[in-house]
Write a protein that holds these residues in place. Structure first.
Motif, PDB file in Angstrom:
ATOM      1  N   GLU A   1     -29.397 -21.063   0.227  1.00 14.92           N
ATOM      2  CA  GLU A   1     -28.154 -21.342   0.451  1.00 14.92           C
ATOM      3  C   GLU A   1     -28.599 -23.158   0.245  1.00 14.92           C
ATOM      4  O   GLU A   1     -27.951 -23.410  -0.822  1.00 14.92           O
ATOM      5  CB  GLU A   1     -27.732 -21.960   1.832  1.00 14.92           C
ATOM      6  CG  GLU A   1     -26.810 -22.981   1.971  1.00 14.92           C
ATOM      7  CD  GLU A   1     -25.920 -22.828   3.254  1.00 14.92           C
ATOM      8  OE1 GLU A   1     -24.967 -23.776   3.433  1.00 14.92           O
ATOM      9  OE2 GLU A   1     -25.963 -22.226   4.732  1.00 14.92           O
ATOM     10  N   GLU A   2     -30.330 -23.427  -0.024  1.00 10.01           N
ATOM     11  CA  GLU A   2     -30.386 -24.887  -0.161  1.00 10.01           C
ATOM     12  C   GLU A   2     -30.879 -24.483  -1.814  1.00 10.01           C
ATOM     13  O   GLU A   2     -31.050 -25.641  -2.654  1.00 10.01           O
ATOM     14  CB  GLU A   2     -31.701 -25.300   0.073  1.00 10.01           C
ATOM     15  CG  GLU A   2     -31.647 -26.950  -0.259  1.00 10.01           C
ATOM     16  CD  GLU A   2     -32.863 -27.796  -0.061  1.00 10.01           C
ATOM     17  OE1 GLU A   2     -33.308 -28.503   0.730  1.00 10.01           O
ATOM     18  OE2 GLU A   2     -33.694 -26.885   1.741  1.00 10.01           O
ATOM     19  N   GLY A   3     -31.413 -23.245  -2.249  1.00 16.67           N
ATOM     20  CA  GLY A   3     -31.502 -23.051  -3.715  1.00 16.67           C
ATOM     21  C   GLY A   3     -33.297 -23.444  -3.846  1.00 16.67           C
ATOM     22  O   GLY A   3     -33.298 -23.404  -5.013  1.00 16.67           O
ATOM     23  N   VAL A   4     -33.530 -24.326  -3.209  1.00 18.46           N
ATOM     24  CA  VAL A   4     -34.943 -24.682  -3.643  1.00 18.46           C
ATOM     25  C   VAL A   4     -35.933 -23.491  -2.158  1.00 18.46           C
ATOM     26  O   VAL A   4     -35.406 -23.435  -0.909  1.00 18.46           O
ATOM     27  CB  VAL A   4     -35.237 -25.965  -3.218  1.00 18.46           C
ATOM     28  CG1 VAL A   4     -35.052 -26.596  -4.077  1.00 18.46           C
ATOM     29  CG2 VAL A   4     -34.514 -26.696  -2.233  1.00 18.46           C
ATOM     30  N   THR A   5     -37.441 -23.271  -2.196  1.00 15.88           N
ATOM     31  CA  THR A   5     -38.290 -22.966  -1.067  1.00 15.88           C
ATOM     32  C   THR A   5     -39.176 -23.588  -1.757  1.00 15.88           C
ATOM     33  O   THR A   5     -39.638 -24.396  -2.724  1.00 15.88           O
ATOM     34  CB  THR A   5     -37.928 -21.481  -0.905  1.00 15.88           C
ATOM     35  OG1 THR A   5     -38.976 -21.536  -0.273  1.00 15.88           O
ATOM     36  CG2 THR A   5     -39.226 -21.320  -2.876  1.00 15.88           C
TER      37      THR A   5
END
Length: 329
Positions: A123-127
Motif C-alpha cells: 500500500e505504501e509502495g516501498v519496502t
C-alpha cells in the motif's frame, strides 16, 4: 474483446515451438496469468539460506503459456500491453553460489537470502531491508531498515517461441524476448515482440516486485505475480527484430516516457551496437529521419542501458529515446 486465463500449473521450463498452446485467442483479447515465483515454489516465506543451496536450478524460471494468437504469422509483431500486475504477499532475494555478475568473486561464494514482507508494504509502495536476512551460518546481518526500495512490479520473462526447432532454456534473453529482466516493463507499458512461428506462442513469468537495471546479483525481489495483458497482432512494424517497448519511468526527478529498442548478443559491445542500429531503424520508419540523422540523435538524446547482464550467454542492452524529444515537447 474476450478475456481468457492461463492457470498456474500451465507452465513450461523451456521455449519450444512444439509445446501445445495452453489457450487460443483472437488478436486484441486480454489474458490473465497466475504465475509462481522464479524458484517455481522451491522457496517459501520461511526459507533460509540453506534452502537456496538445495534449490534445483534447472526447475527455476518457468513461464506460463503458451498463448496462440490467431492471425499472428512469421514476420508480424506481437504487441503486449501490460494492464495489471499484482505481486504476492512476500518475495525473496538471494545470492546463489555460482550465479550473478560476480559469480567468480571469492567474496560471494556463500548463499544468502532476504525474505521481504510485501503484503505489509504494498500500500505504501516501498519496502525495506529489515528482519529475515539470512547471510548463512555464523554470519550477522546489518541494520538496514533505513534502506527503502520502491515497489515497481514487472515480469522478468515475456516472450514468444523461436523459429528454430528444439527446447531453449528460459534462463537467458533472446531476440524473441524471454528472460529480459527489464524493470521498465511495468503496468501501462507496451512491449513489441517479433513473431517467428504461427500464433506467436506468447508466455510470461518470473514476477519481480522491484529490481535495478542489470539485476547484477542474479535475483530481484522475486515473487509470485498475477498478470493481465492484451495481445494484439501488428502488421505494420516489420523493423521489430528484437524486443522494443514503450514505457514511463521515474528518471531525473520526473516521470519520463521512452521508446526503447534492444540488442541481444553474447558480446556486450555487439548487443549495444544492435540496440543502436534498431533505434536508427525505428526513427527512420516511424519518424522519417535519414539514418545518419537518426544516428546523431541517438548520440545526443538516447540513453544506452544495461538491462540484463547476468543470464549468459546473452546480454540485453537497451537504447532508450525520450518521447519528449520525438514529440517536440
Amino acid at each position: 474483446m474476450s478475456i481468457h486465463a492461463v492457470k498456474r500449473e500451465q507452465a513450461n521450463l523451456t521455449w519450444d515451438n512444439s509445446i501445445p498452446p495452453a489457450i487460443t485467442i483472437d488478436s486484441g483479447d486480454t489474458v490473465s496469468f497466475d504465475c509462481l515465483d522464479a524458484s517455481n515454489g522451491q522457496l517459501t516465506a520461511s526459507s533460509t539460506a540453506a534452502d537456496v543451496v538445495r534449490m534445483v536450478f534447472s526447475q527455476c524460471d518457468q513461464v506460463n503459456g503458451p498463448v496462440f494468437v490467431r492471425g499472428a504469422r512469421p514476420g508480424d509483431t506481437l504487441q503486449v500491453d501490460v494492464l495489471e500486475l499484482q505481486p504476492g504477499a512476500w518475495g525473496w532475494t538471494a545470492i546463489i553460489p555460482g550465479f550473478g555478475l560476480l559469480a567468480d568473486d571469492p567474496e560471494f561464494q556463500e548463499a544468502a537470502l532476504k525474505i521481504w514482507d510485501l503484503e505489509r508494504d504494498l500500500e505504501e509502495g516501498v519496502t525495506t531491508f529489515r528482519e529475515r536476512v539470512d547471510l548463512g551460518v555464523g554470519a550477522a546481518g546489518s541494520a538496514l531498515e533505513r534502506i527503502r526500495v520502491p515497489i515497481r512490479p514487472f515480469c522478468g520473462e515475456m516472450g514468444v517461441a523461436r523459429r528454430e526447432q528444439g527446447a531453449f532454456s528460459t534462463i537467458p534473453p533472446y531476440h524473441t524476448g524471454g528472460n529480459m529482466d527489464t524493470r521498465h516493463l511495468t503496468r501501462g507499458s507496451t512491449l513489441f515482440l517479433p513473431v517467428e512461428v504461427e500464433g506467436g506462442l506468447f508466455s510470461v513469468g518470473d514476477g519481480h516486485a522491484a529490481q535495478g537495471d542489470g539485476e547484477v546479483a542474479g535475483t530481484a525481489i522475486e515473487t509470485s505475480m498475477k498478470v493481465k495483458v492484451r495481445l494484439t497482432v501488428r502488421k505494420d512494424k516489420p523493423y521489430v527484430n528484437t524486443p522494443h517497448f514503450v514505457s514511463r519511468t521515474a528518471e531525473r526527478g520526473a516521470e519520463m516516457g521512452y521508446y526503447t529498442t534492444t540488442g541481444v548478443d553474447p558480446d556486450v559491445r555487439e548487443a549495444a551496437r544492435s540496440a543502436v542500429r534498431n533505434m536508427i531503424s525505428f526513427l527512420a520508419a516511424e519518424h522519417g529521419l535519414d539514418r545518419r540523422e537518426a544516428y546523431m540523435l541517438c548520440s545526443v538524446a538516447g540513453d544506452l542501458r544495461m538491462h540484463e547482464v547476468v543470464d549468459m550467454p546473452h546480454y540485453l542492452i537497451g537504447m532508450m529515446m525520450p518521447e519528449s524529444v520525438l514529440s517536440g515537447h
